[in-house]
Design a protein around this motif. Structure first.
Motif, PDB file in Angstrom:
ATOM      1  N   MET A   1      15.120  15.748  -0.727  1.00  0.00           N
ATOM      2  CA  MET A   1      14.480  15.205   0.475  1.00  0.00           C
ATOM      3  C   MET A   1      15.520  14.459   1.304  1.00  0.00           C
ATOM      4  N   ASN A   2      15.434  14.691   2.592  1.00  0.00           N
ATOM      5  CA  ASN A   2      16.450  14.139   3.465  1.00  0.00           C
ATOM      6  C   ASN A   2      15.933  12.887   4.164  1.00  0.00           C
ATOM      7  N   ALA A   3      15.471  11.916   3.380  1.00  0.00           N
ATOM      8  CA  ALA A   3      14.847  10.743   3.983  1.00  0.00           C
ATOM      9  C   ALA A   3      15.537   9.487   3.497  1.00  0.00           C
ATOM     10  N   PRO A   4      15.516   8.439   4.322  1.00  0.00           N
ATOM     11  CA  PRO A   4      16.134   7.190   3.882  1.00  0.00           C
ATOM     12  C   PRO A   4      15.398   6.629   2.663  1.00  0.00           C
ATOM     13  N   ILE A   5      16.153   6.135   1.696  1.00  0.00           N
ATOM     14  CA  ILE A   5      15.556   5.540   0.490  1.00  0.00           C
ATOM     15  C   ILE A   5      15.877   4.059   0.519  1.00  0.00           C
ATOM     16  N   PRO A   6      14.963   3.231   0.973  1.00  0.00           N
ATOM     17  CA  PRO A   6      15.354   1.872   1.328  1.00  0.00           C
ATOM     18  C   PRO A   6      15.436   0.849   0.208  1.00  0.00           C
ATOM     19  N   ARG A   7      14.985   1.120  -1.018  1.00  0.00           N
ATOM     20  CA  ARG A   7      14.881  -0.009  -1.945  1.00  0.00           C
ATOM     21  C   ARG A   7      15.844   0.161  -3.101  1.00  0.00           C
ATOM     22  N   ASP A   8      16.592  -0.879  -3.492  1.00  0.00           N
ATOM     23  CA  ASP A   8      17.323  -0.746  -4.739  1.00  0.00           C
ATOM     24  C   ASP A   8      16.988  -1.837  -5.747  1.00  0.00           C
ATOM     25  N   ILE A   9      16.692  -3.046  -5.274  1.00  0.00           N
ATOM     26  CA  ILE A   9      16.319  -4.029  -6.294  1.00  0.00           C
ATOM     27  C   ILE A   9      14.863  -3.798  -6.707  1.00  0.00           C
ATOM     28  N   PRO A  10      14.523  -4.068  -7.970  1.00  0.00           N
ATOM     29  CA  PRO A  10      13.148  -3.811  -8.406  1.00  0.00           C
ATOM     30  C   PRO A  10      12.170  -4.796  -7.753  1.00  0.00           C
ATOM     31  N   LEU A  11      11.000  -4.292  -7.350  1.00  0.00           N
ATOM     32  CA  LEU A  11       9.950  -5.149  -6.799  1.00  0.00           C
ATOM     33  C   LEU A  11       8.705  -4.979  -7.657  1.00  0.00           C
ATOM     34  N   PRO A  12       8.542  -5.788  -8.680  1.00  0.00           N
ATOM     35  CA  PRO A  12       7.393  -5.583  -9.562  1.00  0.00           C
ATOM     36  C   PRO A  12       6.080  -5.887  -8.845  1.00  0.00           C
ATOM     37  N   LEU A  13       5.003  -5.145  -9.180  1.00  0.00           N
ATOM     38  CA  LEU A  13       3.689  -5.379  -8.573  1.00  0.00           C
ATOM     39  C   LEU A  13       3.000  -6.544  -9.293  1.00  0.00           C
ATOM     40  N   PRO A  14       2.213  -7.330  -8.557  1.00  0.00           N
ATOM     41  CA  PRO A  14       1.558  -8.492  -9.168  1.00  0.00           C
ATOM     42  C   PRO A  14       0.331  -8.127  -9.999  1.00  0.00           C
ATOM     43  N   ALA A  15      -0.109  -6.861  -9.947  1.00  0.00           N
ATOM     44  CA  ALA A  15      -1.289  -6.439 -10.709  1.00  0.00           C
ATOM     45  C   ALA A  15      -1.099  -4.962 -11.022  1.00  0.00           C
ATOM     46  N   PRO A  16      -1.880  -4.415 -11.962  1.00  0.00           N
ATOM     47  CA  PRO A  16      -1.714  -2.994 -12.274  1.00  0.00           C
ATOM     48  C   PRO A  16      -1.924  -2.129 -11.028  1.00  0.00           C
ATOM     49  N   GLU A  17      -1.109  -1.083 -10.913  1.00  0.00           N
ATOM     50  CA  GLU A  17      -1.136  -0.257  -9.705  1.00  0.00           C
ATOM     51  C   GLU A  17      -2.530   0.335  -9.449  1.00  0.00           C
ATOM     52  N   GLY A  18      -3.164   0.841 -10.522  1.00  0.00           N
ATOM     53  CA  GLY A  18      -4.485   1.462 -10.363  1.00  0.00           C
ATOM     54  C   GLY A  18      -5.503   0.490  -9.793  1.00  0.00           C
ATOM     55  N   LEU A  19      -5.456  -0.754 -10.267  1.00  0.00           N
ATOM     56  CA  LEU A  19      -6.395  -1.764  -9.775  1.00  0.00           C
ATOM     57  C   LEU A  19      -6.170  -2.006  -8.285  1.00  0.00           C
ATOM     58  N   LEU A  20      -4.893  -2.117  -7.904  1.00  0.00           N
ATOM     59  CA  LEU A  20      -4.585  -2.350  -6.486  1.00  0.00           C
ATOM     60  C   LEU A  20      -5.066  -1.173  -5.635  1.00  0.00           C
ATOM     61  N   GLU A  21      -4.941   0.041  -6.179  1.00  0.00           N
ATOM     62  CA  GLU A  21      -5.381   1.208  -5.401  1.00  0.00           C
ATOM     63  C   GLU A  21      -6.891   1.187  -5.189  1.00  0.00           C
ATOM     64  N   VAL A  22      -7.637   0.858  -6.244  1.00  0.00           N
ATOM     65  CA  VAL A  22      -9.094   0.789  -6.096  1.00  0.00           C
ATOM     66  C   VAL A  22      -9.459  -0.296  -5.091  1.00  0.00           C
ATOM     67  N   LEU A  23      -8.805  -1.453  -5.205  1.00  0.00           N
ATOM     68  CA  LEU A  23      -9.091  -2.544  -4.263  1.00  0.00           C
ATOM     69  C   LEU A  23      -8.759  -2.126  -2.835  1.00  0.00           C
ATOM     70  N   LEU A  24      -7.674  -1.361  -2.701  1.00  0.00           N
ATOM     71  CA  LEU A  24      -7.282  -0.922  -1.356  1.00  0.00           C
ATOM     72  C   LEU A  24      -8.364  -0.024  -0.755  1.00  0.00           C
ATOM     73  N   ILE A  25      -8.823   0.950  -1.538  1.00  0.00           N
ATOM     74  CA  ILE A  25      -9.830   1.884  -1.008  1.00  0.00           C
ATOM     75  C   ILE A  25     -11.099   1.119  -0.638  1.00  0.00           C
ATOM     76  N   VAL A  26     -11.572   0.267  -1.541  1.00  0.00           N
ATOM     77  CA  VAL A  26     -12.837  -0.430  -1.292  1.00  0.00           C
ATOM     78  C   VAL A  26     -12.697  -1.387  -0.104  1.00  0.00           C
ATOM     79  N   SER A  27     -11.638  -2.208  -0.121  1.00  0.00           N
ATOM     80  CA  SER A  27     -11.527  -3.203   0.950  1.00  0.00           C
ATOM     81  C   SER A  27     -11.267  -2.525   2.292  1.00  0.00           C
ATOM     82  N   PHE A  28     -10.542  -1.397   2.271  1.00  0.00           N
ATOM     83  CA  PHE A  28     -10.303  -0.704   3.530  1.00  0.00           C
ATOM     84  C   PHE A  28     -11.607  -0.132   4.087  1.00  0.00           C
ATOM     85  N   LEU A  29     -12.449   0.436   3.207  1.00  0.00           N
ATOM     86  CA  LEU A  29     -13.708   1.007   3.696  1.00  0.00           C
ATOM     87  C   LEU A  29     -14.587  -0.075   4.326  1.00  0.00           C
TER      88      LEU A  29
END
Ligand code: HEC
Length: 434
Positions: A1-29
């Protein structure tokens, strides 16, 4: 892929990814429902006000509608905080990049929203002041509506740009990001959804027992008002399907999957019975009217949930490669950091082994990088230091404990709080004697 890859230092998520995804879908709706009611309500208030020039009862309706707009707009804003924060967290590198690329317009959201809200309040609270100047009143309503229609386009441009890192190098500000393929059709799809969901809301709202009392119509019947909204709901649904098809046909292929396609078909199919019931409400004689409103709502709520999940699925598919590339880059970076640390430790150990002269290994570990024996490098040479501190090892120790800024053309020397006084004395002796 010919796209910029902007991150090199690790950025840990504050909660499990799946939980954040569910919250995103619900809160966005939840957020988007109130956005629809705000945008659609503003549009309907304008339409009814214009219609009210001929049929005064519609002007009363316009006023009633406007009272819902200011409430729904507050809810839209409050409910927008959570999805905005979650999207910033889950897609930090992508969302940061796209926000920065359309930075001017992204920042302009704040003043635009402020002006739109103030216009909405002027429109509503001073209703009676404008009785004799309807053109001005309608002008204010039109400006307010135009802003309410435009602001979502900024958001949509941003979340679309974030999906396609391969476009980032060529994007020059908001307009070029807005003109990327598939933004405008998505926007039309959004507008028709706003008309659809606000129509449904007003069908419910005008169907309440209290409405007749509130509205104080002189001629207009509630059933006519509801038909007026049904006509919009029906038209908007057709437009939803058409724009939906165009959006689907023009979506970049990398996000496509069978799961996504099936979800869309399922969402579309869920809405189909509602079209039939709405058509009946528009065409049947009054006395046969069985409004079926709850069933219609059931269909659309089902459809919007499925579409919300599909939308997220597409986003994840589109960004999968980019996320993997970022994860790889982070892993490589962390491996390099680890390697460098180990190499430095090994070198230090090797030096320790050799050191027989007191202070030598400490000097090599802490000072030699900047102080060459004869040449000025980062700091002055050992030769120069010796000349300054002849017979004064304590002076070297004192300087090193709190280095000052002496030479104008050089950087300042860092402090060495981890070196003990004994070690420092040894280093100073070593410096002067070798
Ligand atoms: C990161 C680079 C760096 C390291 C490591 C470093 N120095 Fe320096 N040192 C400098 C620089 C730069 C100057 C010149 C600062 C100035 O003139 O403002 C300097 C100046 C000095 C001077 C001269 C002070 C003077 O009066 O002119 C002494 C003595 C000295 N360093 C001792 C040490 C000792 C001892 C160590 C190890 C414990 C050490 N330095 C490690 C960068 C370094």
């Amino acid at each position: 892929m010919n796209a910029p890859i902007p991150r090199d230092i690790p950025l840990p998520l504050p909660a499990p990814e799946g939980l954040l995804e569910v919250l995103l879908i619900v809160s966005f709706l939840v957020h988007i429902v109130f956005v629809h009611l705000m945008v659609g309500g503003s549009l309907f208030s304008l339409i009814c006000q214009i219609r009210g020039l001929k049929t005064p009862d519609y002007e009363k309706l316009a006023y009633r509608i406007m009272q819902t707009v200011t409430v729904n707009k507050s809810l839209a804003v409050v409910m927008g905080v959570a999805p905005l924060l979650i999207i910033n967290t889950l897609y930090a590198p992508q969302f940061y990049a796209s926000s920065a690329l359309i930075g001017d317009m992204w920042m302009a959201v704040i003043p635009l929203v402020t002006v739109a809200f103030l216009l909405a309040y002027v429109h509503k609270f001073w209703w009676n002041h404008f009785i004799n100047i309807p053109e001005l009143h309608i002008g204010i309503a039109a400006l307010e509506t135009a802003l309410f229609l435009f602001i979502p386009l900024i958001f949509m441009t941003n979340v679309n740009l974030m999906l396609f890192p391969e476009y980032w190098p060529q994007v020059k500000g908001f307009i070029s990001a807005m003109l990327l393929p598939n933004v405008l059709q998505r926007y039309l799809h959004f507008i028709s959804a706003a008309v659809l969901f606000s129509s449904l809301f007003f069908i419910w709202w005008t169907g309440r027992k209290a409405f007749l009392q509130e509205a104080q119509f002189s001629k207009l019947r509630v059933i006519d008002v509801r038909r007026f909204f049904y006509a919009f709901a029906f038209g908007a649904t057709i437009l939803q399907i058409l724009t939906g098809l165009v959006v689907f046909a023009t979506l970049p292929a990398q996000g496509m999957s069978w799961g996504f396609t099936l979800l869309l078909m399922l969402g579309g199919a869920t809405a189909l019975p509602a079209i039939w019931w709405m058509w009946q409400n528009l065409t049947r004689p009054d006395h046969l009217l069985d409004d079926n409103f709850k069933k219609i709502m059931g269909c659309f709520v089902g459809a919007i949930i499925i579409m919300g999940i599909a939308r997220h699925d597409y986003r994840e598919n589109t960004l999968a490669d980019h996320k993997t590339a970022i994860a790889e880059k982070t892993a490589n970076y962390m491996a390099a950091v680890k390697e460098a640390g180990e190499a430095a430790q090994l070198a230090a150990k090797a030096l320790e082994g050799k050191a027989t002269i007191p202070g030598e290994s400490e000097f090599n570990q802490n000072c030699a990088a900047c102080h060459h024996a004869t040449l000025p490098t980062v700091g002055p040479s050992v030769q120069e230091i010796k000349a300054i501190y002849v017979g004064d090892p304590a002076g070297i120790a004192a300087w090193t404990k709190s280095p000052g800024k002496k030479r104008a053309d050089s950087m300042s020397m860092p402090g060495f709080p981890h070196i003990s006084d004994d070690e420092l004395a040894a280093i100073s002796q070593y410096l002067l004697n070798h």
